[in-house]
Design an enzyme around this catalytic site. Structure first.
Site, short mmCIF file in Angstrom:
data_model
loop_
_atom_site.label_atom_id
_atom_site.label_comp_id
_atom_site.label_asym_id
_atom_site.label_seq_id
_atom_site.Cartn_x
_atom_site.Cartn_y
_atom_site.Cartn_z
N ILE B 8 8.93 -7.03 6.27
CA ILE B 8 9.63 -7.76 5.31
C ILE B 8 9.94 -6.95 4.35
O ILE B 8 11.08 -7.37 3.58
CB ILE B 8 8.82 -9.33 5.02
CG1 ILE B 8 7.31 -9.15 4.48
CG2 ILE B 8 9.02 -9.98 6.36
CD1 ILE B 8 6.76 -10.21 4.29
N GLY B 11 7.92 -1.36 -0.48
CA GLY B 11 7.91 -1.12 -2.04
C GLY B 11 7.63 0.42 -2.32
O GLY B 11 7.35 0.91 -1.45
N ALA B 12 7.63 0.72 -3.78
CA ALA B 12 7.33 1.88 -3.93
C ALA B 12 5.87 2.29 -3.68
O ALA B 12 5.57 3.53 -3.28
CB ALA B 12 7.45 1.89 -5.49
N GLU B 13 4.73 1.28 -3.45
CA GLU B 13 3.56 1.69 -3.21
C GLU B 13 3.01 0.95 -1.81
O GLU B 13 2.37 1.63 -1.32
CB GLU B 13 2.80 0.78 -4.22
CG GLU B 13 1.54 1.18 -4.19
CD GLU B 13 0.34 0.29 -5.32
OE1 GLU B 13 -0.70 0.77 -5.48
OE2 GLU B 13 0.97 -0.58 -5.50
N ALA B 14 3.60 -0.11 -1.40
CA ALA B 14 3.25 -0.76 -0.24
C ALA B 14 4.20 -1.06 0.78
O ALA B 14 5.36 -1.19 0.45
CB ALA B 14 2.10 -1.80 -0.54
N ASP B 132 3.59 -8.23 -13.17
CA ASP B 132 4.88 -8.49 -12.72
C ASP B 132 5.16 -10.01 -12.33
O ASP B 132 5.77 -10.22 -11.40
CB ASP B 132 4.88 -7.60 -11.52
CG ASP B 132 6.52 -7.42 -10.96
OD1 ASP B 132 7.27 -7.42 -11.98
OD2 ASP B 132 6.87 -7.10 -9.88
#
Lengths: 328, 219
Positions: B8, B11-14, B132
């Protein structure tokens, strides 16, 4: 239009001559080197004061330009060490008045980004600016260069130099030697300190120095401090790229010379399909050409100042500058 | 389990996936849908450091979510932590993102804003900052607002970090819902103050400083 730019925020006194097409006609410098330890602001300012006239004459002679051909004088108005800024600003005001040409006060950090764009062809990058005095991740948004992440304490270059001194590395700046020694090192865990989008390096230095006293090998610490600090920087750079949806990354500042840092940012950019540029060393270090070039951009945007109203700004932040010359 | 996962978000991390609870845990539960969050390895980091960071963050996020739930905030339940693979399994909060809700003409939008502010207040009062808290990370389920994505959250009582949280919520409201911004924002503050009491004014004082620095400006 020909601009004379004068840089003097820290240990480098730089003079550059740049024309409005972006051609660099001269870029000379004279560096203050402390006998031992770090930069002493007063001594650095005295160096700049003593070296300035000769450096200017040399610059003019080498480029075959006469004072009368200069249309504009720009100087580094901040941020930086007060005594250094004031010394160079005084010379810039005098030249501006004497030659009867306009004066422009340039922000040192913004100038690093602009000369980077000029020399690499980057158009709208996220910029990683890492030097002895600054560690910032910048991106142009809504009229200004916004700070997406920055150090909460000391700059990366300063952290590496301090670490080097504390573990007995004699060279100045020590960061270069750290890079060499790191090649023979192995990883020992050090704290990894990213807080949201901010970085903190001073605790890492303290921890590494303590490990050194406890007997850890200098090579291992050099390797580990680089790996940890550069990973932190790369992580925040990636987050800034994701957040701003930009697809160019620009690396500049004195620490940009480090091959491992370049490699890490390069891998991250490859994984994201992002263009990666490194500013050539001559323009990544503090230099006069960047002040001259940004001076032209500011002048063309109507941002010249009156010498009577040109006091230096030692704590001038990157995001306080209205970058009226940038068109996106 | 391969086909049962739906990617779905990246992201930058996960990476985020959704799945049915029964496909992950081989049993049924009141939680029907789950979110699987996997922190991905980064090629630029040496493997030792990479694993250290991803493990620490996965565990920290699980701890913060558990604590947030304990102090009464509406957050997804943690259903599993797979430390070795840096994977977190969480309850999926079904509902409407506040971001979309505030752009449509429906009843109860101001109540939702008040509730969003109240949830942020509960976190702050309990020693957690979200990191965030934009309207993209808030979901209205029935009449409750849930906070999601605690990837940047930390345990902290810092006034500065609380102010940044409030600022991020304010900016998200201002940028996506311009014409109704002031009504939304004052409702959110009402909710925030209901939890934070006197401490709210300290945070709001700091907020104006944060805004003057201009570093968190959105496009």
């Amino acid at each position: 239009m020909l601009c004379l730019g004068m840089e003097g925020t820290a240990h480098t006194l730089g003079i550059g001559l740049v024309d409005s097409s972006g051609r660099v006609l001269a870029n000379t410098k004279s560096e203050y080197r402390p006998a031992k330890g770090g930069i002493h602001p007063r001594e650095a300012a005295q160096h700049h004061g003593a070296a300035l006239a000769d450096l200017l004459l040399e610059t003019l002679k080498d480029s075959g330009i006469s004072l009368g051909q200069i249309d504009l004088v720009a100087f580094s108005r901040g941020p930086g060490l007060g005594p250094c800024l004031r010394t160079v600003a005084t010379a810039a005001r005098l030249l501006s008045i004497r030659l009867g040409v306009p004066l422009v006060g340039v922000n040192h950090c913004v100038a690093h980004v602009e000369i980077g764009k000029l020399t690499t062809g980057a158009t709208d990058p996220v910029t990683v600016y890492v030097s002895g005095g600054s560690s910032q991740i910048l991106a142009f948004i809504g009229g200004r260069y916004r700070v997406f992440g920055e150090t909460e304490d000391v700059a990366l270059g300063n952290a590496l130099d301090t670490f080097a001194r504390e573990v007995g590395i004699e060279e100045f700046p020590g960061a270069k030697k750290v890079e060499q020694l790191a090649k023979a090192g192995r990883y020992v865990p050090l704290p990894y300190v990213v807080k949201g989008t901010d970085l903190s390096f001073s605790g890492i230095v303290t921890h590494a120095v303590e490990l050194h006293r406890a007997g850890a090998k200098v090579e291992d610490l050099c390797f580990s401090i680089q790996e940890v600090c550069f990973s932190m920087l790369t992580e925040v750079a990636e987050r800034a790229l994701a957040h701003t949806e930009k697809d160019e990354l620009l690396l500049t500042g004195g620490v940009a010379a480090n091959q491992r840092l370049r490699e890490m940012l390069g891998i991250m950019c490859d994984e994201r399909d992002c263009r990666f540029s490194v500013v050539p060393r001559e323009y990544a270090m503090d230099n006069g050409a960047m002040i001259a070039w940004n001076g032209i951009l500011m002048y063309q945007a109507g941002q010249a100042i009156d010498p009577a109203d040109s006091a230096v700004m030692p704590k001038w932040r990157t995001d306080q500058v209205d970058a009226l010359w940038v068109k996106h | 389990m391969g086909q049962a996962l739906t990617a779905i978000a990246k992201g930058a991390e996960a990476d985020l996936y959704s799945a049915r609870f029964s496909d992950v845990f081989f049993t049924t539960s009141t939680f029907r849908e789950v979110i699987i969050k996997r922190r991905v390895p980064k090629g630029y980091r040496i493997p030792e450091l990479d694993l250290q960071i991803r493990t620490q963050r996965t565990v920290a996020e699980a701890r913060i979510l558990a604590e947030a739930r304990r102090i009464g905030a509406n957050v997804p339940a943690v259903l599993g932590v797979w430390r070795k693979h840096c994977v977190l399994v969480m309850e999926r909060i079904e509902g409407t993102r506040l971001k979309e809700l505030l752009n449509t003409e429906v009843e109860g939008r101001l109540d939702a804003c008040r509730e969003a502010g109240r949830q942020l207040g509960i976190l702050h009062r309990g020693g957690i900052v979200h990191g965030d808290p934009t309207t993209s990370n808030m979901i209205l389920r029935n009449r409750d607002v849930y906070l999601i994505d605690f990837g940047l959250a930390e345990f902290s009582d810092s006034v500065e970090k609380r102010a940044v949280d409030v600022h991020l919520l304010k900016t998200a409201m201002a940028s996506t819902h311009f014409h109704l911004f002031s009504a939304y924002y004052s409702s959110a503050l009402e909710g925030y103050e209901s939890q934070m009491g006197k401490d709210a004014s300290t945070v709001l004082d700091r907020l104006s400083e944060v805004e003057k620095r201009g570093r968190y400006v959105e496009r």
